[in-house]
Design a protein around this motif. Structure first.
Motif, short mmCIF file in Angstrom:
data_model
loop_
_atom_site.label_atom_id
_atom_site.label_comp_id
_atom_site.label_asym_id
_atom_site.label_seq_id
_atom_site.Cartn_x
_atom_site.Cartn_y
_atom_site.Cartn_z
N ILE A 57 0.79 -1.16 -0.14
CA ILE A 57 -0.15 -0.15 0.01
C ILE A 57 0.94 1.32 -0.04
O ILE A 57 0.51 2.00 -0.82
CB ILE A 57 -1.10 0.12 1.29
N GLN A 58 1.99 1.29 0.73
CA GLN A 58 2.82 2.49 0.59
C GLN A 58 3.24 2.56 -0.72
O GLN A 58 3.60 3.81 -0.87
CB GLN A 58 3.90 2.07 1.95
N ILE A 59 3.96 1.58 -1.25
CA ILE A 59 4.60 1.83 -2.50
C ILE A 59 3.52 2.40 -3.59
O ILE A 59 3.49 3.14 -4.34
CB ILE A 59 5.26 0.66 -2.97
N ALA A 60 2.22 1.46 -3.54
CA ALA A 60 1.14 1.91 -4.52
C ALA A 60 0.78 3.69 -4.27
O ALA A 60 0.68 4.07 -5.47
CB ALA A 60 0.15 1.11 -4.20
N PHE A 79 5.82 10.98 2.93
CA PHE A 79 5.10 10.44 4.16
C PHE A 79 6.16 9.32 4.64
O PHE A 79 6.52 8.42 3.91
CB PHE A 79 3.96 9.54 3.52
N PRO A 80 6.03 9.44 6.04
CA PRO A 80 6.78 8.18 6.52
C PRO A 80 5.99 6.96 6.56
O PRO A 80 4.97 6.98 6.57
CB PRO A 80 6.84 8.74 8.02
N ASP A 81 6.88 5.89 6.42
CA ASP A 81 6.21 4.57 5.98
C ASP A 81 6.06 3.97 7.69
O ASP A 81 6.70 2.81 7.85
CB ASP A 81 7.03 3.51 5.08
N THR A 82 4.87 4.40 8.18
CA THR A 82 4.56 3.89 9.72
C THR A 82 3.40 3.42 9.87
O THR A 82 2.97 2.95 10.80
CB THR A 82 4.95 5.36 10.67
#
Lengths: 168, 168
Positions: A57-60, A79-82
């Motif tokens: 989801i983060q990459i999409a 955006f931080p990947d948190t």
């Protein structure tokens, strides 16, 4: 109306993110029904050296916001990947949809030959705007959305191709 | 040069099929190295009610030839879904690439508003040419290529995102 870079990007990216959000909603509901901890789905992966659902989801979303920003020549928001919960993943998707919705056609149209450079995994990639959209942005958003879909299907979540394609 | 329906379809479809072919070549070589019967990969699926690898290839090629043919307004060639070996799957991909290569830009350009109807699973779908390309053809080819990729990665085949994206 003739096809344009705007039409081939912003509405396409938004539609895919809306479908991704709907898929995640079904996954969350399925976890509740089956009394599965949501983290099981969120951390699930199809191979030990593949990314888990959260990273898909983060990459999409990253490819979506990066795609629009680079075609328009504006700064890519970071955006931080948190994200660790369905609510946080949904919030990230919503934030990117809001970002995409703000673009107007003249910002993106005419970007076919625009020079675009980005670093991916330490490697510098150079594209024209059109090659970037069709050879990187679109294949990548569908890759990570389908990866999300297949992770969930592999875990028994009841999804069908229409969830991925959205309303026709 | 302004983006056109031809540029957004034929070269994009061909590129994806070439990548799919390269992924299958790696899968076949991996099966040989690991002494795995090729049918194990070809019949592998990520969920009992998902299609196996062979069907993913059949659909990816069907959507590609159907997409080009419908945008151009020519008959969609029909292939029986009988492939059971890597060689037969590769032959199907090659046949569709050859079919796609024969299209000239004027056959596809200007198809943005063309009325396109098709039946999918008994349901009639109606699109404009542009909505068909961006809401059906492209998402579907990437879906079935990514499904192929994830089936193989799940089975331990050594593939990376660059195999999916192709040379940038």
């Amino acid at each position: 109306m003739s096809l344009s870079m705007y039409q081939a990007s912003i509405p396409v990216l938004i539609r895919n993110l809306n479908n991704l959000s709907a898929i995640l909603k079904k996954a969350e509901a399925n976890a509740v029904t089956r009394k599965i901890e949501p983290e099981v789905f969120i951390n699930s992966r199809l191979a030990p050296d593949m990314y888990p659902l959260s990273k898909q989801i983060q990459i999409a979303t990253d490819v979506s916001k990066g795609g629009a920003a680079r075609l328009a020549g504006v700064e890519v928001p970071s955006f931080p990947d948190t994200e660790k919960t369905f609510a946080e993943l949904q919030a990230r998707i919503a934030k990117v949809i809001e970002f995409l919705n703000a673009f107007k056609a003249p910002q993106i149209d005419g970007s076919e030959e625009k020079k675009i450079s980005l670093k991916v995994g330490g490697q510098e990639l150079n594209f024209s705007g059109q090659a970037y959209l069709f050879g990187f942005v679109l294949p990548n958003i569908y890759f990570h959305t389908t990866a999300t879909y297949t992770i969930l299907r592999h875990n028994g979540v009841d999804l069908g191709k229409n969830d991925y394609l959205g309303a026709v």
